[in-house]
Design a protein around this motif. Structure first.
Motif, PDB file in Angstrom:
ATOM      1  N   ASN A 145     113.474-108.346  46.035  1.00  0.00           N
ATOM      2  CA  ASN A 145     112.876-109.683  46.899  1.00  0.00           C
ATOM      3  C   ASN A 145     111.445-109.748  46.063  1.00  0.00           C
ATOM      4  O   ASN A 145     110.592-110.900  46.499  1.00  0.00           O
ATOM      5  N   ASP A 146     110.875-109.075  45.223  1.00  0.00           N
ATOM      6  CA  ASP A 146     109.716-108.941  44.334  1.00  0.00           C
ATOM      7  C   ASP A 146     109.678-109.935  43.599  1.00  0.00           C
ATOM      8  O   ASP A 146     110.286-110.022  42.537  1.00  0.00           O
ATOM      9  N   ASP A 147     108.743-111.187  43.595  1.00  0.00           N
ATOM     10  CA  ASP A 147     108.639-112.192  42.510  1.00  0.00           C
ATOM     11  C   ASP A 147     107.609-112.017  41.439  1.00  0.00           C
ATOM     12  O   ASP A 147     107.405-112.681  40.413  1.00  0.00           O
ATOM     13  N   LEU A 148     106.986-110.613  41.482  1.00  0.00           N
ATOM     14  CA  LEU A 148     106.247-110.090  40.558  1.00  0.00           C
ATOM     15  C   LEU A 148     105.234-111.044  40.241  1.00  0.00           C
ATOM     16  O   LEU A 148     104.186-110.805  39.256  1.00  0.00           O
ATOM     17  N   ALA A 149     104.700-111.790  41.286  1.00  0.00           N
ATOM     18  CA  ALA A 149     103.237-112.538  41.516  1.00  0.00           C
ATOM     19  C   ALA A 149     102.093-111.752  41.124  1.00  0.00           C
ATOM     20  O   ALA A 149     101.168-111.873  40.495  1.00  0.00           O
ATOM     21  N   TRP A 150     102.054-110.653  41.628  1.00  0.00           N
ATOM     22  CA  TRP A 150     101.331-109.710  41.745  1.00  0.00           C
ATOM     23  C   TRP A 150     100.752-109.046  40.316  1.00  0.00           C
ATOM     24  O   TRP A 150      99.551-108.691  40.035  1.00  0.00           O
ATOM     25  N   ALA A 151     101.734-109.204  39.305  1.00  0.00           N
ATOM     26  CA  ALA A 151     101.699-108.685  37.850  1.00  0.00           C
ATOM     27  C   ALA A 151     101.077-109.949  37.174  1.00  0.00           C
ATOM     28  O   ALA A 151     100.517-109.577  35.992  1.00  0.00           O
ATOM     29  N   LYS A 152     101.118-111.103  37.468  1.00  0.00           N
ATOM     30  CA  LYS A 152     100.220-112.206  36.901  1.00  0.00           C
ATOM     31  C   LYS A 152      99.033-111.902  36.225  1.00  0.00           C
ATOM     32  O   LYS A 152      98.640-112.259  35.104  1.00  0.00           O
ATOM     33  N   PRO A 153      98.044-111.545  37.180  1.00  0.00           N
ATOM     34  CA  PRO A 153      96.542-111.209  36.501  1.00  0.00           C
ATOM     35  C   PRO A 153      96.686-110.079  35.513  1.00  0.00           C
ATOM     36  O   PRO A 153      95.763-110.275  34.446  1.00  0.00           O
ATOM     37  N   TYR A 154      97.452-109.147  35.572  1.00  0.00           N
ATOM     38  CA  TYR A 154      97.673-108.304  34.450  1.00  0.00           C
ATOM     39  C   TYR A 154      98.027-108.773  33.149  1.00  0.00           C
ATOM     40  O   TYR A 154      97.683-108.260  32.139  1.00  0.00           O
ATOM     41  N   VAL A 155      98.999-109.618  33.378  1.00  0.00           N
ATOM     42  CA  VAL A 155      99.704-110.209  32.096  1.00  0.00           C
ATOM     43  C   VAL A 155      98.689-111.150  31.437  1.00  0.00           C
ATOM     44  O   VAL A 155      98.269-111.032  30.546  1.00  0.00           O
ATOM     45  N   ARG A 213      97.214-110.803  27.709  1.00  0.00           N
ATOM     46  CA  ARG A 213      97.274-111.810  26.735  1.00  0.00           C
ATOM     47  C   ARG A 213      95.856-112.061  26.170  1.00  0.00           C
ATOM     48  O   ARG A 213      95.516-112.609  25.198  1.00  0.00           O
ATOM     49  N   ALA A 214      94.793-112.206  27.052  1.00  0.00           N
ATOM     50  CA  ALA A 214      93.395-112.545  26.849  1.00  0.00           C
ATOM     51  C   ALA A 214      93.024-111.412  25.667  1.00  0.00           C
ATOM     52  O   ALA A 214      92.175-111.698  24.635  1.00  0.00           O
ATOM     53  N   SER A 215      93.156-110.068  25.865  1.00  0.00           N
ATOM     54  CA  SER A 215      92.969-109.027  24.992  1.00  0.00           C
ATOM     55  C   SER A 215      93.559-109.127  23.651  1.00  0.00           C
ATOM     56  O   SER A 215      92.852-108.936  22.676  1.00  0.00           O
ATOM     57  N   VAL A 216      95.018-109.759  23.773  1.00  0.00           N
ATOM     58  CA  VAL A 216      95.588-109.897  22.370  1.00  0.00           C
ATOM     59  C   VAL A 216      95.047-111.190  21.627  1.00  0.00           C
ATOM     60  O   VAL A 216      94.636-110.729  20.493  1.00  0.00           O
ATOM     61  N   ALA A 217      94.727-112.133  22.396  1.00  0.00           N
ATOM     62  CA  ALA A 217      94.073-113.223  21.890  1.00  0.00           C
ATOM     63  C   ALA A 217      92.705-112.961  21.224  1.00  0.00           C
ATOM     64  O   ALA A 217      92.436-113.516  20.122  1.00  0.00           O
ATOM     65  N   ARG A 218      92.051-112.046  21.886  1.00  0.00           N
ATOM     66  CA  ARG A 218      90.565-111.363  21.104  1.00  0.00           C
ATOM     67  C   ARG A 218      90.990-110.789  20.061  1.00  0.00           C
ATOM     68  O   ARG A 218      89.878-110.217  19.169  1.00  0.00           O
ATOM     69  N   GLY A 219      92.081-109.929  19.829  1.00  0.00           N
ATOM     70  CA  GLY A 219      92.320-108.947  18.727  1.00  0.00           C
ATOM     71  C   GLY A 219      91.675-107.716  19.179  1.00  0.00           C
ATOM     72  O   GLY A 219      91.994-106.489  18.622  1.00  0.00           O
ATOM     73  N   ASP A 220      92.002-107.514  20.525  1.00  0.00           N
ATOM     74  CA  ASP A 220      91.483-106.295  21.301  1.00  0.00           C
ATOM     75  C   ASP A 220      92.738-105.520  21.565  1.00  0.00           C
ATOM     76  O   ASP A 220      93.034-105.525  22.584  1.00  0.00           O
ATOM     77  N   VAL A 221      93.497-105.099  20.449  1.00  0.00           N
ATOM     78  CA  VAL A 221      94.718-104.182  20.425  1.00  0.00           C
ATOM     79  C   VAL A 221      94.488-103.058  19.496  1.00  0.00           C
ATOM     80  O   VAL A 221      93.929-102.931  18.692  1.00  0.00           O
TER      81      VAL A 221
END
Length: 81
Positions: free
Chosen positions: A39-49, A53-61
Motif C-alpha cells: 500500500n506504500d505509494d513511496l511518496a516519502w521517497a520523493k524528497p530523496y530522489v 537528481r539535484a546532486s547529479v545535475a551539479r556534478g556532485d557524484v
C-alpha cells in the motif's frame, strides 16, 4: 496455509533463540509488513530522489568503482590493525 519444512524449521529456530515470540506472531508480522509495502505509494521517497537528481545535475557524484576501491582499502586497513 502451509509452510515448507525449511520455513517452519527456520521459524522454530528463531522462536527457540528468542528472536520471535511465536510462529503465529511472526506470520502475522510478515503479512502486516507485506500489506504496508503493497500500500506504500513511496511518496516519502520523493524528497530523496529530488535531492539525488539535484546532486547529479551539479556534478556532485562519485564513480562507483572508486567508492568500492576506497571501501576495500579501508577494510584492508582495519583488518591489518
Amino acid at each position: 496455509m502451509q509452510l515448507t519444512p525449511a520455513q517452519e524449521a527456520w521459524l522454530e529456530a528463531q522462536v527457540a533463540a528468542g528472536r520471535l515470540p511465536s510462529i503465529d506472531d511472526a506470520v502475522r508480522s510478515a503479512v502486516a509488513d507485506l500489506m504496508t509495502i503493497a500500500n506504500d505509494d513511496l511518496a516519502w521517497a520523493k524528497p530523496y530522489v529530488d535531492q539525488a537528481r539535484a546532486s547529479v545535475a551539479r556534478g556532485d557524484v562519485t564513480n562507483g568503482e572508486l567508492v568500492l576501491a576506497r571501501l576495500r582499502e579501508r577494510i584492508a586497513h582495519l583488518k591489518s590493525t
